[in-house]
Design a protein around this motif. Structure first.
Motif, PDB file in Angstrom:
ATOM      1  N   UNK A 298       0.909  -1.218  -0.117  1.00 50.72           N
ATOM      2  CA  UNK A 298      -0.038  -0.145  -0.100  1.00 50.72           C
ATOM      3  C   UNK A 298       0.666   1.238   0.125  1.00 50.72           C
ATOM      4  N   UNK A 299       0.533   2.078  -0.985  1.00 48.27           N
ATOM      5  CA  UNK A 299       1.253   3.410  -0.994  1.00 48.27           C
ATOM      6  C   UNK A 299       0.289   4.544  -1.096  1.00 48.27           C
ATOM      7  N   UNK A 300       0.474   5.993  -0.677  1.00 49.69           N
ATOM      8  CA  UNK A 300      -0.312   6.829  -1.092  1.00 49.69           C
ATOM      9  C   UNK A 300       0.328   8.084  -1.768  1.00 49.69           C
ATOM     10  N   UNK A 301      -0.547   8.793  -2.566  1.00 51.06           N
ATOM     11  CA  UNK A 301      -0.121   9.883  -3.270  1.00 51.06           C
ATOM     12  C   UNK A 301      -1.041  11.110  -3.042  1.00 51.06           C
ATOM     13  N   UNK A 302      -0.939  12.106  -4.054  1.00 49.90           N
ATOM     14  CA  UNK A 302      -1.674  13.118  -3.480  1.00 49.90           C
ATOM     15  C   UNK A 302      -2.228  13.857  -4.860  1.00 49.90           C
ATOM     16  N   UNK A 303      -3.639  14.205  -4.576  1.00 52.44           N
ATOM     17  CA  UNK A 303      -4.330  14.802  -5.683  1.00 52.44           C
ATOM     18  C   UNK A 303      -4.425  16.233  -5.100  1.00 52.44           C
ATOM     19  N   UNK A 304      -3.516  17.024  -5.694  1.00 50.33           N
ATOM     20  CA  UNK A 304      -3.133  18.336  -5.192  1.00 50.33           C
ATOM     21  C   UNK A 304      -4.111  19.610  -5.881  1.00 50.33           C
ATOM     22  N   UNK A 305      -4.808  20.206  -4.896  1.00 47.60           N
ATOM     23  CA  UNK A 305      -5.492  21.288  -5.527  1.00 47.60           C
ATOM     24  C   UNK A 305      -4.695  22.782  -5.107  1.00 47.60           C
ATOM     25  N   UNK A 306      -3.858  22.615  -3.838  1.00 51.48           N
ATOM     26  CA  UNK A 306      -3.259  23.820  -3.465  1.00 51.48           C
ATOM     27  C   UNK A 306      -1.829  23.323  -2.822  1.00 51.48           C
ATOM     28  N   UNK A 307      -0.923  24.251  -2.679  1.00 51.69           N
ATOM     29  CA  UNK A 307       0.079  23.811  -1.806  1.00 51.69           C
ATOM     30  C   UNK A 307       0.287  24.878  -0.643  1.00 51.69           C
ATOM     31  N   UNK A 308       1.002  24.726   0.537  1.00 44.05           N
ATOM     32  CA  UNK A 308       1.591  23.319   0.558  1.00 44.05           C
ATOM     33  C   UNK A 308       0.864  22.110   0.815  1.00 44.05           C
ATOM     34  N   UNK A 309       1.471  21.098   0.716  1.00 44.59           N
ATOM     35  CA  UNK A 309       0.643  19.641   1.052  1.00 44.59           C
ATOM     36  C   UNK A 309      -0.033  19.877   2.562  1.00 44.59           C
ATOM     37  N   UNK A 310      -1.324  19.727   2.585  1.00 43.15           N
ATOM     38  CA  UNK A 310      -1.789  19.895   3.850  1.00 43.15           C
ATOM     39  C   UNK A 310      -2.380  18.516   4.541  1.00 43.15           C
ATOM     40  N   UNK A 311      -1.836  17.403   4.013  1.00 41.42           N
ATOM     41  CA  UNK A 311      -2.220  16.390   4.580  1.00 41.42           C
ATOM     42  C   UNK A 311      -1.093  15.260   5.005  1.00 41.42           C
TER      43      UNK A 311
END
Length: 600
Positions: A298-311
């Motif tokens: 299991x790995x996770x990646x990011x669907x990014x709407x804004x910076x910086x990463x908030x999660x």
């Protein structure tokens, strides 16, 4: 005005042609396969349109043979007089060495020229169909665009209130192995080796990295994600936290929209989903689960709407089986195609086949094949091939141990695939889409046509009655998972003459024989008119990398006659189409002349 009209008519009726060259070589690392000097483990997308003609030149700089198969992509199929006139049947573009073409040896080139079917569009991929090559980089997504897909996407986006501005993203999912695939295959083929190779990692868009970012453009209202399982062997899972996915395509088939939170993809399967932009622009976690023998990587990646990463990263705490809408079974009553109806029942009993498959570790099997093997009705896929010869089966079956299974031509065929072993296997049919009439869960098989009292047969009859009484259409695609000790009944129309593989898409199982060759309407392919091109020697072979692994032994290229360098044959155009274009043009000319004379 006359010239403009003629140009418009011709542009509407004449298919476009695209020339592509794939130079295949071993990267300096001695392991990765590069295409046109690109050493990514998944290569850039190839884009085509329905009806487009592709002149594909394959140049093999490896020290072993290769080939290119277009997974799921259907080609225009010419038969009978059209073949005699020089047009190629679809099977000649299938890319299976020893079946539909010669293998492309070291330092050889080959022209693979095909026309994409006018009825084909969606998400596909190409990959090597030789040994266990494709997982080392000989693979890429293929997108076939068409007006029908665009119209369907717009209609679904409007129905679900997704907006009008979309952003496309291709997402490829795969497993990863630490050692070279040839090294793994050599070990796997040893006499006492039975268990599948250990999966060491996973790839997201061809990379092992976690926390990869997919950026959503500020003006984007919804994402169009084309998701492909391009693994060597394992089921892949895809989920976006706090988002719903609207599925609109399965394996090149447009379907009625289905809203889900989690996708499960068998090896070879593809989906297109639409994902609405988060109204609060909150970044979301993408969860990728790669199946292994026990559980998931299991790995996770990011669907990014804004910076910086908030999660924060979630991969270590995610339990795949607890994700919403998770399912390890095929949703054959959920995904319904928009332009299909239930195919009619086969006309006779001989159009119903049963295939039992299992792994055999018996002494007799090891004595014959020098290792354990997968058997289908007692045979391996290699038994269907010409022994000690690379002559394609389309030209000769003189040296086969087992003749291809004859499914006839015209009408429909039902094939019951029965898993006699405990493992889940992904099955893929070349050259066709099939309808999943019935499929069992683990332990619910096998199904035999002469045993109507079995629980599996009862479930099949119940499913068939459901399709007929409801007016609905079964899930239609080219690849599915079949659970251990279970079954699936696949129905397809036998309308594409040739020899087609039906096989497990686990590469390790393919080399151990898990598949069959189907024979379909061979009488409509005149052998004396079939133009199966032999590969040509590359005039100036490049120097092979000194670091290429010992697992890839040097093989002398097959002897070929000296010829002048070949250029791609012209696009194959149906003579009736040409006459039709000519007739339309002449009618237009006559009409304009008539109007001119009348006015003067």
């Amino acid at each position: 005005m006359l010239i403009e009209l003629l140009f418009l008519i011709i542009s509407i009726n004449v298919s476009q042609c695209i020339d592509v060259t794939l130079q295949i070589s071993r990267h300096d690392d001695g392991r990765t396969i590069a295409i046109n000097d690109n050493a990514d483990l998944v290569k850039p997308v190839m884009r085509l349109r329905n009806g487009e003609h592709l002149n594909l030149k394959i140049e093999n700089r490896l020290k072993q043979p290769t080939s290119i198969h277009f997974h799921g992509l259907l080609f225009e199929n010419f038969i009978g007089d059209d073949v005699i006139a020089g047009n190629s049947p679809a099977v000649l573009g299938d890319g299976v060495p020893g079946v539909s073409q010669y293998e492309i040896g070291p330092n050889q080139s080959y022209w693979q020229n095909v026309t994409v079917s006018n009825s084909t569009c969606g998400t596909f991929w190409y990959h090597s169909h030789y040994a266990v090559q494709y997982g080392e980089g000989l693979r890429a997504p293929v997108v076939v665009e068409c007006d029908e897909f665009d119209d369907h996407e717009r209609n679904v986006a409007k129905e679900f209130g997704l907006g009008e501005v979309s952003q496309e993203q291709i997402i490829t999912l795969s497993d990863w192995y630490q050692y070279s695939h040839d090294t793994i295959m050599d070990a796997f083929m040893q006499p006492n080796k039975g268990a599948d190779p250990h999966v060491d990692g996973s790839l997201f868009n061809g990379k092992q990295d976690e926390d990869q970012v997919i950026e959503v453009d500020p003006e984007t209202q919804y994402m169009k994600l084309r998701i492909l399982n391009m693994a060597n062997s394992n089921t892949q899972l895809f989920h976006i936290s706090n988002h719903k996915m609207v599925v609109i395509e399965t394996d090149g088939i447009l379907i009625k929209p289905v809203e889900l939170s989690t996708l499960t993809l068998a090896t070879g399967q593809r989906y297109t989903v639409l994902v609405k932009r988060d109204p609060n622009n909150e970044n979301a976690r993408i969860i990728h689960g790669c199946g292994k023998m026990m559980g998931y990587i299991t790995k996770s990646h990011v669907l990014q709407y804004q910076q910086p990463l908030s999660i924060a990263s979630l991969s270590s705490s995610v339990r795949i089986s607890s994700l919403p809408d998770f399912s390890h079974t095929e949703l054959y009553k959920i995904y319904e195609p928009i332009d299909w109806t239930l195919l009619p029942d086969p006309e006779s009993k001989d159009r119903k086949l049963s295939l039992d498959y299992e792994q055999s570790t018996s002494a007799a099997t090891k004595e014959k094949y020098h290792t354990s093997m997968f058997l289908v009705n007692g045979d391996t896929m290699g038994d269907f091939m010409n022994v000690n010869s690379n002559v394609p089966l389309l030209l000769s079956m003189d040296n086969v141990t087992k003749e291809p299974l004859d499914v006839g031509y015209g009408g429909t065929v039902d094939i019951a695939i029965n898993s006699i072993d405990h493992m889940r296997h992904p099955w893929h049919l070349h050259g066709h889409h099939f309808q999943v009439i019935s499929i069992g869960d683990s332990g619910e098989g096998p199904l035999y046509w002469n045993d109507p009292s079995s629980a599996a047969y009862t479930k099949y009859e119940d499913d068939l009655q459901y399709w007929k009484s409801s007016g609905r259409t079964p899930m239609t695609r080219d690849s599915i998972n079949i659970a251990g000790h279970s079954y699936a009944v696949l129905r397809f129309r036998a309308d594409s003459p040739g020899l087609w593989l039906l096989h497990c898409h686990v590469d390790w199982h393919m080399v151990k024989g898990l598949g069959v060759v189907l024979q379909e309407g061979q009488e409509y392919l005149p052998k004396d008119a079939l133009k199966i091109r032999e590969p040509e020697e590359i005039s100036q072979p490049e120097t092979q990398s000194e670091t290429e692994t010992e697992a890839n032994p040097v093989q002398e290229p097959p002897a070929v006659p000296e010829t002048e360098p070949v250029s791609p044959p012209p696009p194959q155009t149906n003579k009736l189409k040409v006459l039709g274009i000519y007739a339309v043009i002449m009618v237009a000319v006559d009409f304009l002349l008539y109007k001119f004379i009348k006015s003067s």
